[in-house]
Design an enzyme around this catalytic site. Structure first.
Site, PDB file in Angstrom:
ATOM      1  CD  GLU A 163      19.122 -25.569  28.315  1.00 21.13           C
ATOM      2  OE1 GLU A 163      20.331 -25.904  28.413  1.00 21.13           O
ATOM      3  OE2 GLU A 163      18.193 -26.265  28.704  1.00 21.13           O
ATOM      4  CG  ASN A 204      16.317 -32.853  30.326  1.00 14.22           C
ATOM      5  OD1 ASN A 204      15.697 -32.409  29.357  1.00 14.22           O
ATOM      6  ND2 ASN A 204      17.236 -32.130  30.954  1.00 14.22           N
ATOM      7  CB  CYS A 212      21.811 -29.086  30.627  1.00  8.26           C
ATOM      8  SG  CYS A 212      20.301 -28.125  30.714  1.00  8.26           S
ATOM      9  CD  GLU A 221      14.584 -21.369  26.210  1.00  5.64           C
ATOM     10  OE1 GLU A 221      13.535 -21.718  25.653  1.00  5.64           O
ATOM     11  OE2 GLU A 221      15.423 -22.169  26.659  1.00  5.64           O
TER      12      GLU A 221
END
Length: 456
Positions: A232, A134, A266, A435
């Site tokens: 993630e 994505n 997301c 992150e």
């Protein structure tokens, strides 16, 4: 030994095959790890200033090729050209930011009796980064840039559908002067190349971005070797609009909070929760904005939303949106391509599948709530906790809601989730670890404690 295979890369706007690349087998992963380990030892031994200088040069080379990388992203991922240019620029910025941390990756001196105690941050070794389709470029860089800056080697496995920008970045790294084999890209199937990378004993850490289902499998495999892992994963983020907010501003910002990247994000605000007293007004403002979104050729500067990534993803999104569901729908092109129109669903129950599961497409639901307590209950009524927005003019309410909503990244009167200066990650089944931000490099280090006695 696994059989040779190839990956066809499709343009999701036309369904045409634009490239075919060889897929990595398990033995290719093994060879890459051996080479990476040797490169890493030399890289870690280099002077910090030299490592930082090479990473800045890598950033400069990426900057020289932003247009090329963007066009490649448009073709393989269907991203709008404006988004793709931003993504290539983000890779540059991440490399620059990480380079600034190389010479500031310091340990501590801890007061103890009888001597001096020091901590030293040492690189882990070889890091495996498994990137999603994505956001192929920036999310690959989320793991790659700080891992390299901390003195590690990186093996990047891009998604099967989007390997081209990753392969080009590896070429640009060599052009910039990074040592051979320090940053390698291995396109391949998840069940072959990805599995081999996760299982390999020479890989010290895995960084994975993708579905919660696959993330759990990776976490289980890493547990067998007590291998470090950053995950993630999915999201079902709320966009909470209170009656005291600037309703016009909130409505104007809402469409692209779930339509950007065709909803394949997301962090997409796919659950719009609106206080009952302004619900009708909000939907009234939202309808024309959704209906007017320009969906089409992602290479056209005027396009606001492109196609979905694949036929599989298109079928998944369609399964959540039967024709009989009430709502507001925009338009999308007919003919070839994986197109789905912007869609806002109304009148659904709060526990309907489209309201609680991650659709990963240009689909949102709008639900009413009466007070803060109900807003919090609805916001937290999913297995995810990645991001979200709170629209209010009341600072106290903004702080109360920020504390109560179970999510790793919240924005007040904004839909921004990701900045490379700040930490990013999720609660619950949205992931593990953080992150980006000032601590990104330390996530790729081991802390060694050294005590030096000063007693005679």
């Amino acid at each position: 030994m696994s059989q040779p295979y190839e990956l066809d890369v499709l343009n999701p706007a036309t369904e045409e095959v634009i490239a075919t690349v060889p897929g990595a087998a398990a033995q290719d992963v093994d060879t890459a790890v051996v080479r990476a380990a040797a490169a890493q030892r030399a890289w870690a031994a280099a002077a910090p200033a030299d490592r930082a200088r090479l990473l800045r040069r890598f950033a400069a080379v990426v900057d020289d090729h932003i247009g090329e990388l963007a066009r490649l992203e448009v073709r393989e991922a269907g991203h709008t050209i404006g988004n793709a240019r931003w993504e290539a620029g983000n890779v540059r910025d991440l490399l620059d930011y990480a380079a600034g941390g190389v010479e500031r990756l310091t340990g501590r001196q801890i007061p103890v009796p009888g001597g001096i105690d020091l901590t030293i941050l040492e690189p882990l070794g070889v890091v495996g980064v498994i990137a999603p389709w994505n956001f192929p470029m920036p999310i690959a860089a989320w793991g790659t840039a700080p891992a390299l800056a901390a003195g590690n080697a990186v093996i990047l496995k891009p998604a099967e559908t989007t390997p081209l920008t990753a392969l080009r970045l590896a070429e640009l790294a060599l052009e910039a002067g990074l040592p051979e084999h320090l940053f390698q890209v291995l396109p391949g199937r998840g069940d072959i190349a990805g599995d081999a990378l996760v299982r390999h004993p020479g890989v010290a850490k895995i960084v994975f971005t993708g579905s919660t289902r696959i993330g759990k499998q990776i976490m289980s495999l890493c547990a067998d070797r007590v291998k470090r892992v950053t995950l993630e994963l999915g999201g079902k983020s709320p966009n909470i609009v209170f009656a005291d907010a600037d309703i016009e501003a909130a409505a104007a910002a809402a469409p692209m909070s779930f339509l950007d990247n065709s909803g394949q994000d997301c962090c997409a605000r796919t659950r719009i929760l609106v206080q009952s007293s302004v619900y009708d007004r909000f939907v009234e403002l939202l309808a024309p904005a959704i209906e007017s979104v320009v969906v089409g050729d992602p290479a056209d500067e005027r396009t606001q939303m492109g196609p979905l990534i694949s036929k599989t993803q298109l079928e998944r999104v369609r399964s959540y949106v039967p024709d009989e569901l009430p709502g507001i729908r925009g338009t999308s092109p007919a003919g070839p391509g994986f197109w789905f129109p912007p869609t806002l669903l109304t009148g659904l129950a709060p526990d309907a599948p489209a309201a609680v599961e991650e659709v990963f497409g240009p689909v949102a639901v709008v639900l009413p709530f009466d007070d803060e307590e109900e807003a919090v209950r609805l916001a937290n009524a999913t297995e995810y906790g990645l991001s979200g927005s709170i629209w209010t003019r009341d600072v106290g309410r903004a702080l109360r809601m920020s504390s109560a909503v179970a999510a790793g990244n919240l924005s007040v009167n904004s839909h921004s989730s990701v900045r490379y200066w700040t930490p990013f990650g999720g609660y619950k089944q949205s992931g593990l670890g953080r992150e980006l931000g000032p601590d990104a490099l330390t996530a790729f280090t081991e802390t060694k404690n050294v005590f030096i006695s000063t007693e005679a």
